[in-house]
Design an enzyme around this catalytic site. Sequence first.
Site, PDB file in Angstrom:
ATOM      1  N   ASP A   1      -3.499  -0.421  -8.610  1.00 44.55           N
ATOM      2  CA  ASP A   1      -3.631  -1.579  -7.717  1.00 44.55           C
ATOM      3  C   ASP A   1      -2.510  -2.570  -7.970  1.00 44.55           C
ATOM      4  OD1 ASP A   1      -6.185  -4.127  -7.071  1.00 44.55           O
ATOM      5  OD2 ASP A   1      -4.722  -3.155  -5.749  1.00 44.55           O
TER       6      ASP A   1
ATOM      7  N   LYS B   1       3.018  -1.397  -4.900  1.00 44.25           N
ATOM      8  CA  LYS B   1       2.716  -0.122  -4.211  1.00 44.25           C
ATOM      9  C   LYS B   1       3.841   0.887  -4.417  1.00 44.25           C
ATOM     10  CE  LYS B   1      -0.641  -2.656  -3.465  1.00 44.25           C
ATOM     11  NZ  LYS B   1      -1.613  -2.637  -4.614  1.00 44.25           N
TER      12      LYS B   1
ATOM     13  N   ASP C   1      -5.703   1.873  -4.636  1.00 41.90           N
ATOM     14  CA  ASP C   1      -6.029   0.877  -3.619  1.00 41.90           C
ATOM     15  C   ASP C   1      -4.860   0.752  -2.632  1.00 41.90           C
ATOM     16  OD1 ASP C   1      -6.689  -2.705  -3.526  1.00 41.90           O
ATOM     17  OD2 ASP C   1      -7.473  -1.085  -2.285  1.00 41.90           O
ATOM     18  N   ASN C   2      -5.160   0.256  -1.423  1.00 40.01           N
ATOM     19  CA  ASN C   2      -4.133  -0.157  -0.451  1.00 40.01           C
ATOM     20  C   ASN C   2      -3.240   0.961   0.065  1.00 40.01           C
ATOM     21  OD1 ASN C   2      -3.898  -2.593  -2.870  1.00 40.01           O
ATOM     22  ND2 ASN C   2      -4.789  -3.056  -0.874  1.00 40.01           N
TER      23      ASN C   2
ATOM     24  N   GLU D   1      -9.528  -6.010   2.028  1.00 40.00           N
ATOM     25  CA  GLU D   1     -10.496  -6.971   1.491  1.00 40.00           C
ATOM     26  C   GLU D   1     -10.670  -8.201   2.389  1.00 40.00           C
ATOM     27  OE1 GLU D   1      -8.062  -5.527  -0.275  1.00 40.00           O
ATOM     28  OE2 GLU D   1      -6.720  -6.968  -1.170  1.00 40.00           O
TER      29      GLU D   1
END
Length: 214
Positions: A141, A144, A169-170, A199
């Site tokens: 997280d 990236k 994540d993401n 989120e």
Amino acid sequence: TGSSRPQRMLKAVQKNATKGDPKSVISAIDYYCRHKEWAMNVGDDKGLILDSVLTEVNPSTALELGTYCGYSSVRIARLLSPDSKLITIEFNPAFAAIARQIIAYAGLQDKVILVEGASGDLIPKMKERFGIKSFDFVFLDHWKDRYVPDTKLLEDCGLLKKGTVLLADNVICPGAPEYLKYVRNNPRYESRYYPSNLEYTKVEDGLEKSVFLE
Ligand SMILES: O=C(NCCCCc1cc2ccncc2s1)c1cc(-c2ccc(F)cc2)cc(O)c1O
Ligand SMILES: [Mg+2]
């Protein structure tokens, strides 16, 4: 000068949560970030997926890359069994200082080792510094564009074993396209995408779960 967003988040926890109650810390942050001020926590929707993967894996040693204010550290550590540990790496000292206080407020400081520094520098030191043989679970997280190099680094440092679960994540927003290519076209990983939303918003996002096969 004024307070920062992480400082205001900590204040919201101290005001609205019960000391030693991780669930109330998670709810206080989610309420604040949904109704007052957005922040880049994994959040409540993706958090439920994180919880279910964690419950399935029940890791003895977990690694988190990107602590931010400690929201996902609390989500992870609250589900760990008694002798299990979470090592979480944060690059930004201001974020780390807030995270330590939020993790402590939840009463989880004995299960979480927060390390300040860059993932690329710290991953090769995990074995010597913390006596880690390998990780059962890794939550990605952080930056990236560090997902692929740090996954390769974890492989090369022998920190992944058969069955280690990586949860990223993401992967849609902000996005980690190279990472999706890397784990989805790689015979050493079994990957699955969990659709959700960014989120506290209606924007599409999701988590990619990848099991290391050898
Ligand atoms: O950047 C994000 N997260 C990483 C922060 C970088 C912190 C780092 C930790 C660390 C540790 C070790 N080495 C190096 C590093 S660098 C992030 C951003 C968004 C987002 C989504 C839509 C937006 F419009 C604006 C932001 C949402 C998210 O859930 C995120 O996680
Ligand atoms: Mg994130």
